[in-house]
Write an enzyme that holds these catalytic residues in place. Structure first.
Site, PDB file in Angstrom:
ATOM      1  CE  LYS A   6      -1.599  20.478  19.501  1.00 17.18           C
ATOM      2  NZ  LYS A   6      -2.269  20.481  18.185  1.00 17.18           N
ATOM      3  CG  ASP A  55      -2.208  23.514  16.122  1.00 21.81           C
ATOM      4  OD1 ASP A  55      -2.543  24.694  15.884  1.00 21.81           O
ATOM      5  OD2 ASP A  55      -2.733  22.821  17.004  1.00 21.81           O
ATOM      6  CE  LYS A 107      -4.657  22.365  20.559  1.00 21.09           C
ATOM      7  NZ  LYS A 107      -4.881  22.508  19.119  1.00 21.09           N
TER       8      LYS A 107
END
Lengths: 288, 331
Positions: free
Chosen positions: B231, B168, B267
């Site tokens: 995300k 991430d 996400k």
């Protein structure tokens, strides 16, 4: 002189220090003993009970952690605010229970005195119910009473204020938080008590008042895993055993209802304090 | 730029820029062209977006549909701990919870991944070997992203070497807001390369992008640069994942697949705490992007406390009575 239009009131619940409508949107009519309209009250649903338990659980840490002295002061302050609403309480008790004004006044006086009496208990519980244990060994043992947690209270159906105070105040004095299902047919003094609590120093969520049907809400509260004790005093006739069985699933403390609603003016003693306390015992060695 | 830490980064800087997938191959030929492309994306009607999520949020999901939604949401959770106080013990207990979220009911699905800082990825990998649960690590100077590119790339390689199979990353919001879009693009490309086999999730930190137009631009930028997931947030900035932001991102991945044929996951992370929030997101996924995204491969929740609420709701459906926080693990 023209007749003034009556302000017809629709009361709401008291949950988490606020006055929400029932999630279900339902209300019902409250009448006096002769069937005359008094006001509309919210009919709480199981989801209102769920929200009230969440609020009571969240409020438990702060309320149970307050010093006994502080808790006593806060409760005493509630009695002060009740005194200021004396006339309103008298009107509601007289109308709801069909009492003469002098008997209603006596009931309200007794309710406020009862509240003061329980406020005085907060800092005496540990001395009366706890203490040093006699132990035949080289260590000390102490027992102290601690609050049980979130207590669901099915309030008396007949005595709408004195009965309510007699079951609610001991729960609070011990340091528990409460979810109360008020008298179904006579909820107005409880609604006013909610307004009293909201303007006193009791933190939001410590007391949650649900007006509505104990037969509908009782099973959900009895079965709720996050409720630690339930007082079945106001349980619908014949349903208490079923509720007690539901409560067994999460090993709740249960206060069984008397066969008939008691005379609330009698001296209550400590019988309503002890059910909502857990005894914590600690030991430590004697220094040699 | 100096490259004290990583001589390879210097070579990467000098290499020709990787092109985005067709038909957008020439969008990055110059700073001006890229800006023109991103600013040429259709504007977002903010009031319309809020109204749309408001309407979708009123969908009533009950009984069997609710049970399905809860199980699907559990299987989409990236169980996250990103605290300075994290320890190997905490990560191991989180991994145990990921393998068996509710010990009282073995039919509870496993979560999708455990998300930790890069130095603890090894602990998570060891605890999750053989379970099929992914190990996600945050990298690139998470959460601010304020470090030189060499440090960020070293951070990524370290996390991958420790056993993370999902990375991430955070984008450089400073560069993005200053309009240096190609810098951001190049950085994502470089990180993607450093990831190797690992999946790359690109954190846009929408709370710092201010407008939904910027969210759409950043989404496209991240997808063009090769991100496997976009995300919303780090969880360290408020507001984090909001429904309108999620709506814009779902539209972006839908449009991107229609244009290029490549599917990118989404996400939302941060601020999703209740089952109701999670179900609203699932409704949004289905209605905006379509059912193709309703799988842990394409949609994840970055969350920690959400899982407990999902488990409580699951217990409620199973037993018929309300459960309480004493009946799920404390984390």
């Amino acid at each position: 002189m023209s007749d003034r239009l009556a302000v017809r009131k629709t009361y709401k619940l008291y949950v988490n220090g606020a006055f929400p409508r029932s999630e279900s949107g339902r209300t019902y009519e409250v009448t006096d003993t002769r069937g005359h309209f008094l006001a509309n009250a919210a009919r709480a649903s199981r989801k209102d009970a769920r929200d009230a338990v969440v609020a009571a659980r969240a409020a438990f840490g702060k309320w149970s952690g307050a010093t006994a002295y502080n808790r006593g002061q806060v409760l005493y302050r509630v009695a002060e605010v009740m005194e200021g609403r004396h006339v309103q309480f008298c009107d509601e008790v007289a109308a709801g229970e069909g009492l003469s004004s002098s008997r209603a006044r006596a009931a309200v006086d007794a309710a406020i005195d009862r509240w003061v009496w329980y406020a005085g208990w907060t800092d005496k519980l540990a001395a009366v119910l706890g203490g040093a244990n006699p132990i035949a060994g080289p260590y000390f043992g102490f027992s102290t009473p601690e609050p049980t947690g979130v207590v669901a209270v099915l309030a008396p159906q007949r005595s709408s204020l004195l009965g309510l105070v007699s079951v609610l105040a001991p729960v609070l004095a011990c340091g528990n938080t409460a979810v109360v299902v008020t008298s179904g047919a006579r909820p107005l003094p409880a609604v006013t008590l909610g307004e009293v609590l909201a303007t006193s120093d009791v933190p939001g969520g410590v007391v949650n008042l649900l007006t509505g049907d104990a037969a509908e809400l009782g099973p959900w509260l009895a079965e709720h895993d996050d409720v630690d004790a339930i007082d079945l005093t106001g349980a619908p006739a014949g349903r208490a055993m079923e509720l007690e069985r539901l409560a067994a699933g999460s090993i709740k403390r249960v206060v069984r209802p008397p066969s008939e609603e008691p005379d609330w003016t009698a001296d209550p003693g400590t019988s309503r304090l002890t059910p909502f306390l857990e005894t914590k015992s600690v030991w430590h060695p004697i220094g040699l | 730029m100096t490259h004290l830490l990583d001589p390879q980064a210097a070579a990467a800087d000098a290499a020709p820029r990787r092109e985005p997938p067709p038909p957008f191959g020439d969008a990055t030929r110059s700073e001006a062209a890229f800006r023109a492309f991103l600013h040429g994306l259709p504007g977002v009607d903010q009031v319309g977006a809020e109204a749309r999520v408001g309407v979708l949020g009123t969908r009533s999901i009950k009984t069997t549909a609710k049970a399905w939604a809860i199980d699907t949401a559990i299987s989409m959770v990236d169980l996250t701990t990103l605290e300075g106080a994290d320890t190997p013990g905490k990560v191991r207990s989180l991994a145990a919870k990921a393998r068996q979220p509710d010990p009282t009911d073995p039919s509870t699905p496993r979560v999708a991944a455990v998300c930790v800082y890069g130095d603890l990825a090894g602990v998570a990998r060891e605890a999750l070997t053989g379970t099929g649960i992914h190990v996600a690590a945050v990298a690139t100077a998470f959460p601010s992203g304020r470090a030189s590119r060499a440090v960020k790339l070293a951070d990524v390689r370290d996390a991958v070497a420790n056993g993370a199979d999902e990375i991430d990353m955070v984008i450089d919001r400073g560069a993005f807001l200053a309009g240096r879009y190609l810098d951001v693009f190049d950085e994502i490309v470089a990180v993607k390369e450093a990831c190797g086999e690992a999946h790359l999730k690109v954190i846009l930190e929408t709370g710092e992008l201010v407008t939904l137009d910027n969210v759409r631009r950043a989404s496209w930028l991240a997808m063009l640069a090769g991100g496997d997931f976009i995300k919303t947030s780090t969880g360290k900035v408020s507001p984090a994942a909001t429904l309108p932001v999620c709506l814009v991102m779902m539209e972006a991945v839908r449009d991107f697949r229609a244009a290029t044929g490549r599917q990118v996951g989404v996400k939302p992370a941060g601020g999703i705490r209740t089952t109701k929030d999670a179900v609203k997101h699932l409704v949004l996924v289905n209605e905006v992007a379509g059912p193709d995204w309703l799988s842990p491969d394409w949609f994840r929740f970055g969350a920690s406390s959400l899982l407990n609420d999902l488990l409580l709701q699951r217990q409620k459906l199973r037993t018929g009575h309300y459960s309480g926080p004493d009946h799920v693990s404390v984390d």
